[in-house]
Design a protein around this motif. Structure first.
Motif, mmCIF file in Angstrom:
data_model
loop_
_atom_site.group_PDB
_atom_site.id
_atom_site.type_symbol
_atom_site.label_atom_id
_atom_site.label_comp_id
_atom_site.label_asym_id
_atom_site.label_seq_id
_atom_site.Cartn_x
_atom_site.Cartn_y
_atom_site.Cartn_z
ATOM 1 N N SER A 49 50.718 -1.338 56.206
ATOM 2 C CA SER A 49 50.677 -2.065 57.479
ATOM 3 C C SER A 49 51.956 -1.829 58.266
ATOM 4 C CB SER A 49 50.476 -3.560 57.229
ATOM 5 O OG SER A 49 49.232 -3.810 56.601
ATOM 6 N N ALA A 50 53.098 -1.874 57.566
ATOM 7 C CA ALA A 50 54.378 -1.632 58.226
ATOM 8 C C ALA A 50 54.471 -0.208 58.757
ATOM 9 C CB ALA A 50 55.524 -1.908 57.256
ATOM 10 N N ALA A 51 53.731 0.714 58.121
ATOM 11 C CA ALA A 51 53.730 2.111 58.566
ATOM 12 C C ALA A 51 52.855 2.326 59.792
ATOM 13 C CB ALA A 51 53.252 3.007 57.429
ATOM 14 N N GLY A 52 52.184 1.272 60.251
ATOM 15 C CA GLY A 52 51.335 1.386 61.431
ATOM 16 C C GLY A 52 49.913 1.794 61.143
ATOM 17 N N ARG A 53 49.509 1.808 59.864
ATOM 18 C CA ARG A 53 48.124 2.132 59.551
ATOM 19 C C ARG A 53 47.227 0.976 59.987
ATOM 20 N NH1 ARG A 53 51.445 5.721 58.849
ATOM 21 N NH2 ARG A 53 51.587 6.981 56.920
ATOM 22 N N LYS A 54 46.103 1.306 60.580
ATOM 23 C CA LYS A 54 45.185 0.287 61.090
ATOM 24 C C LYS A 54 44.218 -0.125 59.981
ATOM 25 C CE LYS A 54 45.551 2.091 65.799
ATOM 26 N NZ LYS A 54 44.816 2.684 66.946
ATOM 27 N N LEU A 55 44.712 -0.931 59.066
ATOM 28 C CA LEU A 55 43.919 -1.335 57.913
ATOM 29 C C LEU A 55 42.835 -2.316 58.317
ATOM 30 C CD1 LEU A 55 46.830 -1.941 55.358
ATOM 31 C CD2 LEU A 55 45.693 0.206 55.944
ATOM 32 N N SER A 56 41.644 -2.108 57.785
ATOM 33 C CA SER A 56 40.527 -3.006 58.081
ATOM 34 C C SER A 56 40.081 -3.736 56.822
ATOM 35 C CB SER A 56 39.357 -2.214 58.680
ATOM 36 O OG SER A 56 38.901 -1.230 57.764
ATOM 37 N N PHE A 57 40.991 -3.897 55.851
ATOM 38 C CA PHE A 57 40.645 -4.527 54.583
ATOM 39 C C PHE A 57 41.865 -5.272 54.063
ATOM 40 C CE2 PHE A 57 41.600 -0.008 54.158
ATOM 41 C CZ PHE A 57 42.753 -0.041 53.386
ATOM 42 N N THR A 58 41.638 -6.128 53.095
ATOM 43 C CA THR A 58 42.710 -6.921 52.498
ATOM 44 C C THR A 58 43.229 -6.242 51.236
ATOM 45 O OG1 THR A 58 41.214 -8.188 51.090
ATOM 46 C CG2 THR A 58 41.563 -9.010 53.343
ATOM 47 N N HIS A 59 44.324 -6.773 50.701
ATOM 48 C CA HIS A 59 44.829 -6.193 49.456
ATOM 49 C C HIS A 59 43.881 -6.479 48.291
ATOM 50 C CE1 HIS A 59 46.262 -9.908 47.441
ATOM 51 N NE2 HIS A 59 46.609 -10.329 48.646
ATOM 52 N N GLU A 60 43.051 -7.542 48.406
ATOM 53 C CA GLU A 60 42.036 -7.779 47.376
ATOM 54 C C GLU A 60 41.000 -6.655 47.377
ATOM 55 O OE1 GLU A 60 43.728 -11.823 48.384
ATOM 56 O OE2 GLU A 60 42.939 -10.144 49.547
ATOM 57 N N HIS A 61 40.626 -6.173 48.569
ATOM 58 C CA HIS A 61 39.711 -5.044 48.650
ATOM 59 C C HIS A 61 40.347 -3.801 48.039
ATOM 60 C CE1 HIS A 61 37.754 -7.379 52.079
ATOM 61 N NE2 HIS A 61 36.776 -7.149 51.224
ATOM 62 N N MET A 62 41.631 -3.600 48.302
ATOM 63 C CA MET A 62 42.326 -2.451 47.738
ATOM 64 C C MET A 62 42.331 -2.517 46.212
ATOM 65 S SD MET A 62 45.639 -1.672 50.151
ATOM 66 C CE MET A 62 45.887 -0.082 49.383
ATOM 67 N N GLN A 63 42.557 -3.699 45.681
ATOM 68 C CA GLN A 63 42.565 -3.861 44.226
ATOM 69 C C GLN A 63 41.203 -3.520 43.641
ATOM 70 O OE1 GLN A 63 44.141 -7.578 42.787
ATOM 71 N NE2 GLN A 63 43.094 -7.398 40.815
ATOM 72 N N ALA A 64 40.126 -3.982 44.293
ATOM 73 C CA ALA A 64 38.782 -3.676 43.806
ATOM 74 C C ALA A 64 38.495 -2.179 43.873
ATOM 75 C CB ALA A 64 37.747 -4.455 44.621
ATOM 76 N N ASP A 65 38.937 -1.519 44.959
ATOM 77 C CA ASP A 65 38.697 -0.084 45.099
ATOM 78 C C ASP A 65 39.517 0.717 44.091
ATOM 79 O OD1 ASP A 65 37.030 -0.751 47.156
ATOM 80 O OD2 ASP A 65 38.366 -0.110 48.763
ATOM 81 N N LEU A 66 40.722 0.261 43.812
ATOM 82 C CA LEU A 66 41.558 0.909 42.800
ATOM 83 C C LEU A 66 40.905 0.797 41.427
ATOM 84 C CD1 LEU A 66 44.470 2.160 42.111
ATOM 85 C CD2 LEU A 66 45.045 -0.191 41.467
ATOM 86 N N GLU A 67 40.473 -0.397 41.074
ATOM 87 C CA GLU A 67 39.874 -0.622 39.763
ATOM 88 C C GLU A 67 38.548 0.096 39.614
ATOM 89 O OE1 GLU A 67 39.824 -4.872 39.621
ATOM 90 O OE2 GLU A 67 41.869 -5.017 38.830
ATOM 91 N N ALA A 68 37.858 0.352 40.736
ATOM 92 C CA ALA A 68 36.584 1.079 40.695
ATOM 93 C C ALA A 68 36.782 2.590 40.717
ATOM 94 C CB ALA A 68 35.693 0.650 41.860
ATOM 95 N N GLY A 69 38.031 3.055 40.808
ATOM 96 C CA GLY A 69 38.298 4.484 40.737
ATOM 97 C C GLY A 69 38.168 5.239 42.029
ATOM 98 N N PHE A 70 38.158 4.551 43.176
ATOM 99 C CA PHE A 70 38.053 5.252 44.454
ATOM 100 C C PHE A 70 39.377 5.882 44.863
ATOM 101 C CE2 PHE A 70 34.200 2.810 44.645
ATOM 102 C CZ PHE A 70 33.331 3.615 45.360
#
Length: 346
Positions: A49-70
């Motif tokens: 977010s600090a890098a200016g990326r336009k994130l459309s998800f929360t860190h909880e979504h990121m955790q789920a995607d990481l754990e699912a191997g995406f």
């Protein structure tokens, strides 16, 4: 659920291939470069977010995607914050039958630049790639990317390509394609448990059409039932998945007339995605809806996995562009940039 390639406690070492910058802004002794885990997702979300990326998800979504191997990540942690990170995933080079890494994002905080953090992260990524027998690290750098990131990629031997266009189907378009009518032929679309010969023949045909025949290699395909643990006992994860379109030939024998190769991936803009790596229909069977049927099955699988986008790259002016546009594909403005790649040293 998709199994990760690397265990979170995978050990590795990095070395700097060149001299360290002389200007030091921060104390590297406090830096911990490691494979990121679920507990790093709040910090990674904050960093992006600090890098200016336009994130459309929360860190909880990121955790789920990481754990699912995406996706996977490397983090450079200092005290209670992340000084930098690399977000990446594994793919399959369809033509050469080899694994590669795809670097989705690479960012170092301003206060930690020009003191070796970026090189430490990149060196560690290459160590992981080498340990998993990957041949290259591919990436897409935004046109407006900071000069520091560009300099580091060039330092590690990156070569660039400017004639690739990223296109994508969003969720609404995927639903339309998944629900569309199929082929006018008696075609069965299914996953590929045993059609290796037919799939390899189609890959060679595609390579010849795109002028890559001299680079095409017949090798083992990365099917889910095969492979050994890559690092620290992590379970195998296929770097690509295969869909084949087959028609009856003689009795119970079926002829493979179409192939789609795809893989789970991640976008820092929208989250979990699928990446189409290859789509080919045998000459003589084109124009009969087989490509659309393959894409329909692929979109259905993407919706089942709750991906937010199906994306792929094509050469500018590619003949198939009109087909993709009829499906509802749009130029992926979030992925505009320069395609690059650097080899993994032996």
């Amino acid at each position: 659920m998709l199994a990760p390639v690397f265990a979170s406690d995978c050990l590795f070492a990095f070395s700097f291939p060149g001299s360290m910058p002389t200007r030091v802004k921060a104390d590297l002794s406090a830096l911990d470069v490691r494979v990121g885990g679920a507990s790093d997702m709040p910090g990674l979300h904050k960093l992006l977010s600090a890098a200016g990326r336009k994130l459309s998800f929360t860190h909880e979504h990121m955790q789920a995607d990481l754990e699912a191997g995406f996706f996977f990540c490397l983090v450079a942690a200092a005290c209670d914050e992340l000084a930098g990170a690399i977000v990446y995933f594994t793919l399959w080079d369809v033509c050469r039958c080899l694994r590669l890494f795809y670097m989705e994002d690479f960012y170092v905080q301003q206060a930690w630049r020009r003191c070796g953090v970026g090189r430490a992260l990149m060196g560690s990524l290459l160590d992981l790639a080498r340990a998993s027998h990957s041949v290259a690290v591919d990436f897409r750098m935004p046109v407006a990317a900071c000069r520091a990131a560009s300099n580091i990629c060039t330092f590690f031997g990156a070569q660039y390509c400017t004639d690739l266009i990223s296109i994508a189907l969003d969720v609404d378009a995927m639903r339309c394609v998944a629900n569309a009518e199929g082929s006018d032929a008696c075609v069965t679309v299914r996953t590929m448990p045993s059609d290796r010969g037919g799939a390899s023949q189609l890959i060679r045909e595609l390579a010849a059409e795109e002028g890559q025949e001299e680079h095409c290699v017949d090798g083992p395909l990365p099917l889910a039932a095969e492979g050994a643990a890559d690092c620290a006992g992590a379970p195998p994860r296929p770097d690509a998945r295969f869909l084949v379109a087959a028609v009856p030939r003689d009795g119970d024998v079926q002829e493979v007339v179409g192939l789609a190769v795809y893989a789970p991936c991640f976008s820092v803009e929208v989250g979990r995605c699928l990446k189409l790596l290859a789509l080919v229909v045998r000459t003589g069977w084109r124009g009969r809806g087989i490509g659309r049927q393959l894409m329909g099955r692929l979109c259905a699988e993407g919706l089942e996995l709750r991906v937010r986008k199906l994306q792929w790259e094509v050469l500018e002016g590619a003949r198939a562009m009109s087909f993709y546009q009829r499906l509802g594909a749009q130029v992926d403005t979030a992925q505009r940039g320069i395609e690059g790649s650097f080899p993994v040293p032996a």
